[in-house]
Design an enzyme around this catalytic site. Structure first.
Site, PDB file in Angstrom:
ATOM      1  N   HIS A  96      15.016  29.054  32.830  1.00 18.73           N
ATOM      2  CA  HIS A  96      15.481  27.888  33.586  1.00 18.73           C
ATOM      3  C   HIS A  96      16.915  27.572  33.158  1.00 18.73           C
ATOM      4  O   HIS A  96      17.183  27.344  31.978  1.00 18.73           O
ATOM      5  CB  HIS A  96      14.541  26.721  33.282  1.00 18.73           C
ATOM      6  CG  HIS A  96      14.771  25.494  34.091  1.00 18.73           C
ATOM      7  ND1 HIS A  96      14.266  25.314  35.353  1.00 18.73           N
ATOM      8  CD2 HIS A  96      15.464  24.362  33.806  1.00 18.73           C
ATOM      9  CE1 HIS A  96      14.616  24.116  35.809  1.00 18.73           C
ATOM     10  NE2 HIS A  96      15.354  23.517  34.893  1.00 18.73           N
ATOM     11  N   ASP A 115      20.037  25.084  33.646  1.00 17.51           N
ATOM     12  CA  ASP A 115      20.395  23.745  34.116  1.00 17.51           C
ATOM     13  C   ASP A 115      21.903  23.617  34.322  1.00 17.51           C
ATOM     14  O   ASP A 115      22.664  23.595  33.360  1.00 17.51           O
ATOM     15  CB  ASP A 115      19.934  22.697  33.095  1.00 17.51           C
ATOM     16  CG  ASP A 115      18.429  22.531  33.101  1.00 17.51           C
ATOM     17  OD1 ASP A 115      17.872  22.212  34.167  1.00 17.51           O
ATOM     18  OD2 ASP A 115      17.809  22.728  32.043  1.00 17.51           O
ATOM     19  N   HIS A 118      18.687  25.494  38.258  1.00 17.86           N
ATOM     20  CA  HIS A 118      18.467  24.105  38.675  1.00 17.86           C
ATOM     21  C   HIS A 118      19.824  23.439  38.868  1.00 17.86           C
ATOM     22  O   HIS A 118      20.500  23.110  37.888  1.00 17.86           O
ATOM     23  CB  HIS A 118      17.633  23.415  37.574  1.00 17.86           C
ATOM     24  CG  HIS A 118      17.297  21.996  37.854  1.00 17.86           C
ATOM     25  ND1 HIS A 118      16.663  21.185  36.927  1.00 17.86           N
ATOM     26  CD2 HIS A 118      17.499  21.214  38.953  1.00 17.86           C
ATOM     27  CE1 HIS A 118      16.485  19.982  37.450  1.00 17.86           C
ATOM     28  NE2 HIS A 118      17.001  19.968  38.659  1.00 17.86           N
ATOM     29  N   PHE A 129      19.787  15.651  30.186  1.00 18.39           N
ATOM     30  CA  PHE A 129      19.691  16.128  28.804  1.00 18.39           C
ATOM     31  C   PHE A 129      18.300  16.667  28.494  1.00 18.39           C
ATOM     32  O   PHE A 129      17.297  16.156  29.010  1.00 18.39           O
ATOM     33  CB  PHE A 129      19.993  14.984  27.827  1.00 18.39           C
ATOM     34  CG  PHE A 129      21.361  14.408  28.046  1.00 18.39           C
ATOM     35  CD1 PHE A 129      22.470  14.998  27.453  1.00 18.39           C
ATOM     36  CD2 PHE A 129      21.537  13.307  28.877  1.00 18.39           C
ATOM     37  CE1 PHE A 129      23.740  14.491  27.684  1.00 18.39           C
ATOM     38  CE2 PHE A 129      22.808  12.791  29.113  1.00 18.39           C
ATOM     39  CZ  PHE A 129      23.913  13.382  28.512  1.00 18.39           C
ATOM     40  N   ASP A 140       9.501  19.535  35.215  1.00 19.67           N
ATOM     41  CA  ASP A 140      10.738  19.669  34.441  1.00 19.67           C
ATOM     42  C   ASP A 140      11.055  18.376  33.696  1.00 19.67           C
ATOM     43  O   ASP A 140      11.433  17.379  34.309  1.00 19.67           O
ATOM     44  CB  ASP A 140      11.893  20.042  35.389  1.00 19.67           C
ATOM     45  CG  ASP A 140      13.171  20.349  34.613  1.00 19.67           C
ATOM     46  OD1 ASP A 140      13.117  20.433  33.374  1.00 19.67           O
ATOM     47  OD2 ASP A 140      14.216  20.501  35.271  1.00 19.67           O
ATOM     48  N   GLY A 165      10.522  17.162  29.275  1.00 23.00           N
ATOM     49  CA  GLY A 165       9.639  16.682  28.211  1.00 23.00           C
ATOM     50  C   GLY A 165       8.310  17.406  28.102  1.00 23.00           C
ATOM     51  O   GLY A 165       7.377  16.866  27.492  1.00 23.00           O
ATOM     52  N   GLY A 206      12.374  22.897  27.449  1.00 23.09           N
ATOM     53  CA  GLY A 206      13.585  23.050  26.653  1.00 23.09           C
ATOM     54  C   GLY A 206      13.234  22.866  25.190  1.00 23.09           C
ATOM     55  O   GLY A 206      12.972  23.829  24.463  1.00 23.09           O
TER      56      GLY A 206
HETATM   57  C1  DX5 Z   1      17.250  17.916  32.432  1.00 23.32           C
HETATM   58  C2  DX5 Z   1      16.949  19.339  32.747  1.00 23.32           C
HETATM   59  C3  DX5 Z   1      15.715  19.866  32.087  1.00 23.32           C
HETATM   60  C4  DX5 Z   1      15.749  19.823  30.579  1.00 23.32           C
HETATM   61  C5  DX5 Z   1      14.441  20.245  30.021  1.00 23.32           C
HETATM   62  O1  DX5 Z   1      18.365  17.528  33.162  1.00 23.32           O
HETATM   63  O2  DX5 Z   1      16.763  19.515  34.143  1.00 23.32           O
HETATM   64  O3  DX5 Z   1      15.474  21.193  32.535  1.00 23.32           O
HETATM   65  O4  DX5 Z   1      16.719  20.644  30.032  1.00 23.32           O
HETATM   66  O5  DX5 Z   1      14.474  20.096  28.646  1.00 23.32           O
HETATM   67  P1  DX5 Z   1      13.272  19.396  27.899  1.00 23.32           P
HETATM   68  O6  DX5 Z   1      12.068  20.245  28.128  1.00 23.32           O
HETATM   69  O7  DX5 Z   1      13.711  19.368  26.469  1.00 23.32           O
HETATM   70  O8  DX5 Z   1      13.089  18.013  28.495  1.00 23.32           O
HETATM   71 ZN    ZN Z   2      16.044  21.522  34.762  1.00 22.25          ZN
END
Ligand code: DX5
Ligand code: ZN
Length: 228
Positions: free
Chosen positions: A34, A36, A67, A147, A179, A181, A201
């Site tokens: 993925h 971002d 994304h 983030f 997507d 947390g 992430g």
């Molecule tokens: C947020 C991103 C997510 C994020 C996911 O803007 O779209 O993809 O990086 O990271 P975690 O899994 O740590 O929330």
């Molecule tokens: Zn994302």
């Protein structure tokens, strides 16, 4: 039932060593990576662009799930296609039916897939409901974009259930990607509510053993189904 897929988000790794992030995904047996892309307007962060995606493409044959958190996705679709993205996910908040159709036309002509994402507070607009059959992946965000490392917003769960039962009732091929947390502690809950593609992430890259964390998420996700 749709296949469980794990999509590590490299945003959570050292941005100076994204090659390593992709290699960790490969070693852990992830289904896709993925990526971002944030423009500093749509969400309050700036990450990387098509040049980085292109550089990573040379290092890996994994599926690139891109994304696009951009105010103007239409202006960049061709650049990300050229860079080697496999799924181009655009946000419903910045589109309407006409602009979506234009994006879909370009992506489809390249043999690639279009994803559609919504923020936690966004309901899927009517134009998008009418075009869900063209969307390979519906990305239900469970944090506000920007983030990695935020806590999953559980208030999104009723919307997730509504959308997954709609997709099931209409027998659409659309995957539901969660997507934001995703962690071993909550992955079963989102799978029970209909998510089948799981972005992680921090849930992968902040763990002591990121390679092993991919397998942990997968086995927990699969066992949630067994129990339901
Ligand atoms: C947020 C991103 C997510 C994020 C996911 O803007 O779209 O993809 O990086 O990271 P975690 O899994 O740590 O929330
Ligand atoms: Zn994302």
């Amino acid at each position: 039932m749709k296949e469980i897929r794990i999509a590590p988000s490299i945003l959570a790794w050292d941005l100076g060593n994204l090659e390593e992030a992709v290699k960790i995904s490969e070693k852990g047996g992830a289904d896709q990576v993925h990526l971002d892309v944030i423009d500093g307007h749509f969400a309050p962060n700036i990450t990387f662009g098509p040049g980085t995606v292109k550089a990573l493409r040379k290092m890996s044959s994994m599926k690139f799930d891109t994304h696009l958190m951009l105010d103007e996705p239409l202006a960049f679709v061709e650049k990300f296609l050229d860079a080697g993205s496999d799924i181009l996910t655009v946000h419903a908040e910045v589109l309407d039916g006409t602009r979506f159709d234009e994006i879909w036309g370009k992506v489809h002509a390249s043999g690639k897939e279009v994803g559609l994402a919504i923020r936690p507070s966004t309901e899927l607009p009517q134009w998008a409901l009418e075009r869900l059959d063209k969307v390979s992946t519906l990305v239900v965000m469970t944090v506000n974009p920007g983030f990695s490392g935020q806590t999953m917003d559980m208030s999104v769960m009723p919307k997730l259930e509504r959308l997954s039962s709609l997709i099931e009732t209409e027998r659409l091929p659309t995957d539901i990607e969660i997507d934001g947390g995703v962690e071993p502690e909550n992955v079963q809950e989102v799978v029970r509510r209909g998510g089948n593609v799981l972005v992680a992430g921090a849930g992968v890259y902040s763990k002591k053993d990121p390679v092993g964390a991919i397998g942990v998420l997968r086995s927990r996700a699969i066992s949630a189904r067994g129990a339901s």
